[in-house]
Design a protein around this motif. Structure first.
Motif, PDB file in Angstrom:
ATOM      1  N   ILE A  35      -6.576 -42.920 -66.062  1.00 38.79           N
ATOM      2  CA  ILE A  35      -7.159 -43.332 -67.337  1.00 38.79           C
ATOM      3  C   ILE A  35      -6.102 -43.178 -68.428  1.00 38.79           C
ATOM      4  O   ILE A  35      -5.719 -42.068 -68.779  1.00 38.79           O
ATOM      5  CB  ILE A  35      -8.408 -42.490 -67.673  1.00 38.79           C
ATOM      6  CG1 ILE A  35      -9.445 -42.678 -66.577  1.00 38.79           C
ATOM      7  CG2 ILE A  35      -8.953 -42.883 -69.038  1.00 38.79           C
ATOM      8  CD1 ILE A  35     -10.678 -41.834 -66.750  1.00 38.79           C
TER       9      ILE A  35
ATOM     10  N   PHE B 165      -4.207 -43.138 -72.124  1.00 40.14           N
ATOM     11  CA  PHE B 165      -4.482 -42.856 -73.522  1.00 40.14           C
ATOM     12  C   PHE B 165      -4.206 -44.140 -74.296  1.00 40.14           C
ATOM     13  O   PHE B 165      -3.243 -44.843 -74.012  1.00 40.14           O
ATOM     14  CB  PHE B 165      -3.560 -41.764 -74.065  1.00 40.14           C
ATOM     15  CG  PHE B 165      -3.698 -40.412 -73.415  1.00 40.14           C
ATOM     16  CD1 PHE B 165      -4.899 -39.973 -72.880  1.00 40.14           C
ATOM     17  CD2 PHE B 165      -2.615 -39.561 -73.362  1.00 40.14           C
ATOM     18  CE1 PHE B 165      -5.021 -38.716 -72.313  1.00 40.14           C
ATOM     19  CE2 PHE B 165      -2.718 -38.298 -72.793  1.00 40.14           C
ATOM     20  CZ  PHE B 165      -3.927 -37.881 -72.271  1.00 40.14           C
ATOM     21  N   ASP B 166      -5.024 -44.446 -75.275  1.00 36.31           N
ATOM     22  CA  ASP B 166      -4.764 -45.575 -76.166  1.00 36.31           C
ATOM     23  C   ASP B 166      -4.066 -45.040 -77.399  1.00 36.31           C
ATOM     24  O   ASP B 166      -4.543 -44.097 -78.026  1.00 36.31           O
ATOM     25  CB  ASP B 166      -6.067 -46.262 -76.581  1.00 36.31           C
ATOM     26  CG  ASP B 166      -6.741 -46.979 -75.426  1.00 36.31           C
ATOM     27  OD1 ASP B 166      -6.019 -47.456 -74.528  1.00 36.31           O
ATOM     28  OD2 ASP B 166      -7.979 -47.057 -75.418  1.00 36.31           O
TER      29      ASP B 166
ATOM     30  N   ARG C 191      -8.775 -41.073 -83.557  1.00 31.64           N
ATOM     31  CA  ARG C 191      -9.669 -42.225 -83.694  1.00 31.64           C
ATOM     32  C   ARG C 191      -9.498 -43.257 -82.579  1.00 31.64           C
ATOM     33  O   ARG C 191     -10.315 -44.168 -82.460  1.00 31.64           O
ATOM     34  CB  ARG C 191      -9.436 -42.912 -85.042  1.00 31.64           C
ATOM     35  CG  ARG C 191      -9.941 -42.112 -86.224  1.00 31.64           C
ATOM     36  CD  ARG C 191      -9.899 -42.922 -87.509  1.00 31.64           C
ATOM     37  NE  ARG C 191      -8.557 -43.305 -87.891  1.00 31.64           N
ATOM     38  CZ  ARG C 191      -7.759 -42.586 -88.701  1.00 31.64           C
ATOM     39  NH1 ARG C 191      -8.197 -41.446 -89.195  1.00 31.64           N
ATOM     40  NH2 ARG C 191      -6.564 -43.011 -89.016  1.00 31.64           N
ATOM     41  N   MET C 192      -8.453 -43.133 -81.758  1.00 34.76           N
ATOM     42  CA  MET C 192      -8.148 -44.190 -80.800  1.00 34.76           C
ATOM     43  C   MET C 192      -9.140 -44.272 -79.641  1.00 34.76           C
ATOM     44  O   MET C 192      -9.598 -45.335 -79.303  1.00 34.76           O
ATOM     45  CB  MET C 192      -6.721 -44.043 -80.264  1.00 34.76           C
ATOM     46  CG  MET C 192      -5.678 -44.415 -81.293  1.00 34.76           C
ATOM     47  SD  MET C 192      -5.983 -45.989 -82.130  1.00 34.76           S
ATOM     48  CE  MET C 192      -5.827 -47.158 -80.817  1.00 34.76           C
ATOM     49  N   ASN C 193      -9.428 -43.160 -78.990  1.00 30.83           N
ATOM     50  CA  ASN C 193     -10.450 -43.162 -77.938  1.00 30.83           C
ATOM     51  C   ASN C 193     -10.929 -41.747 -77.661  1.00 30.83           C
ATOM     52  O   ASN C 193     -10.279 -40.769 -78.025  1.00 30.83           O
ATOM     53  CB  ASN C 193      -9.967 -43.875 -76.657  1.00 30.83           C
ATOM     54  CG  ASN C 193      -8.892 -43.128 -75.903  1.00 30.83           C
ATOM     55  OD1 ASN C 193      -8.671 -41.947 -76.092  1.00 30.83           O
ATOM     56  ND2 ASN C 193      -8.207 -43.839 -75.026  1.00 30.83           N
ATOM     57  N   VAL C 194     -12.074 -41.655 -77.041  1.00 34.69           N
ATOM     58  CA  VAL C 194     -12.736 -40.367 -76.806  1.00 34.69           C
ATOM     59  C   VAL C 194     -11.908 -39.475 -75.889  1.00 34.69           C
ATOM     60  O   VAL C 194     -11.781 -38.273 -76.142  1.00 34.69           O
ATOM     61  CB  VAL C 194     -14.146 -40.596 -76.222  1.00 34.69           C
ATOM     62  CG1 VAL C 194     -14.787 -39.285 -75.820  1.00 34.69           C
ATOM     63  CG2 VAL C 194     -15.019 -41.329 -77.217  1.00 34.69           C
ATOM     64  N   LEU C 195     -11.308 -40.025 -74.831  1.00 36.37           N
ATOM     65  CA  LEU C 195     -10.544 -39.207 -73.887  1.00 36.37           C
ATOM     66  C   LEU C 195      -9.328 -38.570 -74.540  1.00 36.37           C
ATOM     67  O   LEU C 195      -9.043 -37.393 -74.316  1.00 36.37           O
ATOM     68  CB  LEU C 195     -10.120 -40.052 -72.689  1.00 36.37           C
ATOM     69  CG  LEU C 195     -11.260 -40.569 -71.826  1.00 36.37           C
ATOM     70  CD1 LEU C 195     -10.739 -41.535 -70.782  1.00 36.37           C
ATOM     71  CD2 LEU C 195     -11.990 -39.411 -71.172  1.00 36.37           C
ATOM     72  N   LEU C 196      -8.629 -39.331 -75.353  1.00 37.10           N
ATOM     73  CA  LEU C 196      -7.472 -38.786 -76.048  1.00 37.10           C
ATOM     74  C   LEU C 196      -7.908 -37.726 -77.060  1.00 37.10           C
ATOM     75  O   LEU C 196      -7.307 -36.659 -77.152  1.00 37.10           O
ATOM     76  CB  LEU C 196      -6.688 -39.904 -76.745  1.00 37.10           C
ATOM     77  CG  LEU C 196      -5.436 -39.489 -77.497  1.00 37.10           C
ATOM     78  CD1 LEU C 196      -4.465 -38.736 -76.610  1.00 37.10           C
ATOM     79  CD2 LEU C 196      -4.754 -40.722 -78.099  1.00 37.10           C
ATOM     80  N   LYS C 197      -8.981 -37.990 -77.779  1.00 27.38           N
ATOM     81  CA  LYS C 197      -9.500 -37.023 -78.747  1.00 27.38           C
ATOM     82  C   LYS C 197      -9.881 -35.711 -78.055  1.00 27.38           C
ATOM     83  O   LYS C 197      -9.525 -34.626 -78.521  1.00 27.38           O
ATOM     84  CB  LYS C 197     -10.718 -37.606 -79.473  1.00 27.38           C
ATOM     85  CG  LYS C 197     -11.310 -36.659 -80.484  1.00 27.38           C
ATOM     86  CD  LYS C 197     -12.511 -37.249 -81.188  1.00 27.38           C
ATOM     87  CE  LYS C 197     -12.986 -36.245 -82.222  1.00 27.38           C
ATOM     88  NZ  LYS C 197     -14.282 -36.471 -82.713  1.00 27.38           N
ATOM     89  N   GLU C 198     -10.594 -35.801 -76.937  1.00 24.23           N
ATOM     90  CA  GLU C 198     -10.993 -34.597 -76.204  1.00 24.23           C
ATOM     91  C   GLU C 198      -9.783 -33.814 -75.714  1.00 24.23           C
ATOM     92  O   GLU C 198      -9.748 -32.583 -75.813  1.00 24.23           O
ATOM     93  CB  GLU C 198     -11.891 -34.973 -75.025  1.00 24.23           C
ATOM     94  CG  GLU C 198     -13.266 -35.433 -75.438  1.00 24.23           C
ATOM     95  CD  GLU C 198     -14.091 -35.965 -74.267  1.00 24.23           C
ATOM     96  OE1 GLU C 198     -13.572 -36.036 -73.126  1.00 24.23           O
ATOM     97  OE2 GLU C 198     -15.261 -36.322 -74.495  1.00 24.23           O
TER      98      GLU C 198
END
Length: 189
Positions: free
Chosen positions: A66, A68-69, A89-96
């Motif tokens: 998966i 990161f964006d 703000r880019m995506n949930v996985l990166l934020k987490e």
């Protein structure tokens, strides 16, 4: 060059074994006796990697399948430096991943933290001495292994054994600020 960006190993354990372990020891000069894996601390959980004695870097490994964006990079001198709010703000996985590794690093006193899926890297300071939220600062990003290779000197300064001993990541992220600097008159006593 053995690991190209388009070939993905799909689980976290394989990502760690094939990519991250080799990068840390073979490329960034961390000896095995300075690398701890799966360290548990009550109230803070398990870290994937802790580098240094005492802990200098915490690495959070995510599975490679998966991506990161990232927002588009800026041109010029600061192309590998980006503000963390944009990354969140880019995506949930990166934020987490960013929030998780920041908490580990702040609670364990690490100088810097890394969130990675083996091919992409986000490197930042988990705490701030300026009183601002560390998640409002800047991060160093590498969008791919190719980007890491092309900008290896920058990555070496940030997270190598030698670079950490000289605290170069602090200099890189503090001097490459993307915000407007304070007026010079604020420095006059």
């Amino acid at each position: 060059q053995e690991y190209v960006d388009h070939i993905k190993i799909m689980n976290e354990a394989s990502t760690r074994f094939h990519l991250i372990d080799r990068l840390l020891s073979d490329c960034f000069g961390w000896e095995k006796n300075h690398i701890e894996v799966e360290e548990y601390k009550s109230g803070n959980g398990f870290t994937d990697y802790q580098l240094g004695k005492p802990t200098n870097i915490i690495v959070e490994a995510k599975r490679e399948g998966i991506p990161f964006d990232f927002p588009p990079k800026l041109d010029g001198k600061n192309k590998n430096i980006m503000d963390i709010p944009s990354l969140l703000r880019m995506n949930v996985l990166l934020k987490e991943a960013i929030e998780q590794v920041q908490q580990y690093g702040a609670r364990r006193g690490a100088l810097c933290v890394v969130a990675t899926n083996g091919h992409q890297f986000v490197i930042f300071l988990p705490s701030s001495t300026s009183g601002q939220d560390p998640l409002s600062g800047n991060a160093m990003i590498f969008c791919s292994l190719s980007d890491l290779l092309v900008n290896f000197n920058l990555a070496w300064d940030a997270i190598s054994y030698s670079g950490i001993k000289e605290r170069r990541i602090v200099q890189k992220l503090n001097t490459n600020s993307l915000t407007i600097p304070n007026k010079l008159s604020t420095e006059i006593i």
